[in-house]
Design an enzyme around this catalytic site. Structure first.
Site, PDB file in Angstrom:
ATOM      1  N   ASP A 183     -11.443 -58.755 -31.721  1.00 51.17           N
ATOM      2  CA  ASP A 183     -11.661 -57.365 -32.134  1.00 51.17           C
ATOM      3  C   ASP A 183     -13.145 -57.058 -32.301  1.00 51.17           C
ATOM      4  O   ASP A 183     -13.565 -56.515 -33.324  1.00 51.17           O
ATOM      5  CB  ASP A 183     -10.893 -57.076 -33.433  1.00 51.17           C
ATOM      6  CG  ASP A 183      -9.407 -57.397 -33.304  1.00 51.17           C
ATOM      7  OD1 ASP A 183      -9.071 -58.587 -33.155  1.00 51.17           O
ATOM      8  OD2 ASP A 183      -8.603 -56.471 -33.320  1.00 51.17           O
TER       9      ASP A 183
ATOM     10  N   ASP B 117      -8.859 -56.933 -27.904  1.00 56.20           N
ATOM     11  CA  ASP B 117      -9.579 -55.761 -28.412  1.00 56.20           C
ATOM     12  C   ASP B 117     -11.078 -55.945 -28.174  1.00 56.20           C
ATOM     13  O   ASP B 117     -11.803 -56.439 -29.043  1.00 56.20           O
ATOM     14  CB  ASP B 117      -9.268 -55.487 -29.886  1.00 56.20           C
ATOM     15  CG  ASP B 117      -7.915 -54.807 -30.061  1.00 56.20           C
ATOM     16  OD1 ASP B 117      -7.220 -54.585 -29.037  1.00 56.20           O
ATOM     17  OD2 ASP B 117      -7.555 -54.506 -31.214  1.00 56.20           O
TER      18      ASP B 117
ATOM     19  N   HIS C  95      -6.386 -58.614 -34.104  1.00 59.64           N
ATOM     20  CA  HIS C  95      -5.688 -57.390 -34.473  1.00 59.64           C
ATOM     21  C   HIS C  95      -5.940 -56.960 -35.916  1.00 59.64           C
ATOM     22  O   HIS C  95      -6.303 -55.813 -36.170  1.00 59.64           O
ATOM     23  CB  HIS C  95      -4.193 -57.536 -34.196  1.00 59.64           C
ATOM     24  CG  HIS C  95      -3.459 -56.240 -34.068  1.00 59.64           C
ATOM     25  ND1 HIS C  95      -3.989 -55.141 -33.411  1.00 59.64           N
ATOM     26  CD2 HIS C  95      -2.221 -55.860 -34.494  1.00 59.64           C
ATOM     27  CE1 HIS C  95      -3.099 -54.151 -33.452  1.00 59.64           C
ATOM     28  NE2 HIS C  95      -2.041 -54.554 -34.090  1.00 59.64           N
TER      29      HIS C  95
ATOM     30  N   HIS D 254      -1.014 -53.506 -40.066  1.00 57.17           N
ATOM     31  CA  HIS D 254      -0.219 -54.074 -38.969  1.00 57.17           C
ATOM     32  C   HIS D 254       0.919 -54.972 -39.455  1.00 57.17           C
ATOM     33  O   HIS D 254       1.252 -55.970 -38.829  1.00 57.17           O
ATOM     34  CB  HIS D 254      -1.110 -54.848 -37.998  1.00 57.17           C
ATOM     35  CG  HIS D 254      -2.248 -54.027 -37.465  1.00 57.17           C
ATOM     36  ND1 HIS D 254      -2.046 -52.840 -36.796  1.00 57.17           N
ATOM     37  CD2 HIS D 254      -3.590 -54.214 -37.503  1.00 57.17           C
ATOM     38  CE1 HIS D 254      -3.228 -52.333 -36.450  1.00 57.17           C
ATOM     39  NE2 HIS D 254      -4.169 -53.134 -36.869  1.00 57.17           N
TER      40      HIS D 254
HETATM   41 FE   LIG Z   1      -5.714 -54.712 -32.135  1.00 55.33          FE
END
Ligand SMILES: [Fe+2]
Length: 462
Positions: A161, A190, A349, A322
């Site tokens: 990320d 990401d 994430h 999440h």
């Molecule tokens: Fe993500």
């Protein structure tokens, strides 16, 4: 003596809470919002010269580590797709690549070149020149991984990320300066966060490519797709998922009999790396599931003792962001990973850091019930490193109390390194951006599940 004990107790209370699980570090190391670096930042500067290759990046180009995919972008004209490469005392060789490009809403990409160098020698430094025969060429170098073998040491970096904020730049700098010396970076999804700009402004894919070139042109980055790679935007007519990613980032998926660049495997030194896709179908009979079922029994732990799985959405996550997003994939695949004694699972994430105990939760069946993570010597350790520093900021809210299976968690930006020493031991570190380059914030010696299958962590689970 008493005052010394009080001081020690105070230190412990300052950095950690006592709770059901492991350690929750309460130190908030980043209070400000993360801001994207502006377009005129030096890290985004295009190289000088007419049609100069930019966004140069490499990834392993075959299953064994004797190939390298070299990719770059030219913007003025197609130019040359040739890469010339040589060793210090060797002859120059050339490889010819191909050009692709794509349109995304009103954005037209540059000319994206992909060229695979084959039959390289292991453990060798190669110099390479991109765009040979064109108007402007640029030179870089990389080192191929050593030949695959059970006791071959190798150090991986781990970043998730990342984005392109000032914090992203900090993370990459800390990785570059880390004395552990990461030889290949495992990127758990990401990448650019271009989809957060109006109409998924793909200019931000270009700036990200220029930003990471300083590392990615010199060492392979292994790609995992995250939700910010999907770029599905039917409101502007963009209905082909992963369009920018698949044009820009080629991976050697066919070498592991995969039909998709979103799931594949590579062997590197003593490790077998399996990349999974949280955003492709993973139900029974789907291509990804059939591939994984076929793939896991093939892993020869006498050749590659360390079995590592990468994905984007974590299965075990005790932050409030999440929640349960990885659950359906866990239900499908966790039993397979336990059955084949996967050593480690890395995900991103969630924009924070977390390391689990060695656990599984595979007893549950609708008809039997019984659903709880338990210590399991055959199971992987789950590590979330979604703390690369992107514009969405840190995930600061944690689920309380800390679950028993969670060994360490902290909401700080950073990166990790995994230094495999031999078939039995690997030294793992997590580093925060706010610390000095060689300060380690979380550290564990991992024991291999095949060769030293006993617990390496003091369990907090009863
Ligand atoms: Fe993500």
């Amino acid at each position: 003596m008493i005052s010394r004990c009080c001081y020690l107790l105070l230190v412990v209370i300052t950095v950690a809470d006592f709770c059901d699980g492991g350690v929750t570090s309460r130190f908030v190391r980043k209070l400000q919002e993360s801001r994207d670096m502006p377009l005129d930042s030096d890290v985004f500067r295009a190289p000088p010269g007419y049609n100069a290759p930019q966004q140069v990046h490499i990834t392993q180009g075959d299953h064994e580590g004797k190939g390298m995919i070299v990719s770059w972008v030219t913007v003025d004209e197609p130019g040359s797709s040739t890469v010339t490469y040589w060793t210090r005392n060797g002859q120059k060789r050339s490889a010819h690549g191909r050009i692709t490009s794509y349109k995304y809403y009103t954005y037209q990409s540059g000319y994206i070149h992909h060229c695979t160098l084959k039959n390289l020698q292991h453990d060798m430094k190669y110099f390479y020149e991109v765009g040979t025969g064109g108007n402007t060429t640029r030179r870089f170098w990389f080192k191929t991984p050593p030949e695959v073998g059970p006791d071959v040491p190798f150090t991986f970096g781990l970043i998730g990320d990342l984005g392109q904020t000032y914090d992203s730049n900090d993370t990459l700098t800390h990785y570059e300066k880390n004395s552990m010396g990461g030889q290949t970076l495992l990127v758990v999804g990401d990448l650019s966060y271009a989809d957060r700009y109006p109409n998924h402004d793909n200019v931000r894919w270009d700036t990200w490519g220029r930003f990471v070139e300083r590392s990615n042109a010199y060492q392979p980055w292994i790609w995992v797709t995250g939700n910010h790679e999907i770029d599905f935007a039917p409101e502007i007519g963009e209905t082909k998922p992963f369009k920018p990613f698949t044009h820009r980032y080629h991976v050697p998926h066919r070498a592991s009999n995969s039909t998709s660049p979103h799931w594949y495997s590579v062997k590197i030194a003593s490790a077998y790396i399996i990349v999974l896709s949280s955003y492709s179908a993973y139900g029974e009979y789907t291509p990804q599931t059939l591939w994984l079922q076929d793939e896991l029994p093939k892993v020869n732990r006498s050749q590659t003792p360390w079995l590592i799985v990468l994905m984007h959405s974590p299965w075990y996550n005790s932050y409030a962001d999440h929640v349960m997003e990885g659950e359906s994939m866990r239900v499908m695949y966790e039993w397979l990973l336990v059955r084949y004694k996967v050593d480690l699972v890395f995900a991103g994430h969630v924009h924070a850091y977390e390391r689990s105990e060695r656990i599984s939760n595979i007893a549950y069946r609708v008809v039997y019930g019984g659903c709880r993570p338990v210590l399991d010597e055959n199971a992987p350790v789950y590590i979330t490193v979604g703390d690369g520093g992107n514009v969405e900021g840190l995930s600061k809210n944690m689920i309380e109390p800390q679950p028993e299976y969670s060994a360490y968690r902290e909401a700080s930006f950073g990166h990790a390194t995994l230094s495999i020493r031999n078939r039995t031991h690997a030294f793992y570190n997590w580093h925060r951006n706010q610390d000095g380059y060689n300060i380690v914030a979380d550290s564990v010696w991992f024991h291999n599940r095949i060769w030293t299958p006993y617990s390496e962590i003091l369990p907090s689970l009863k």
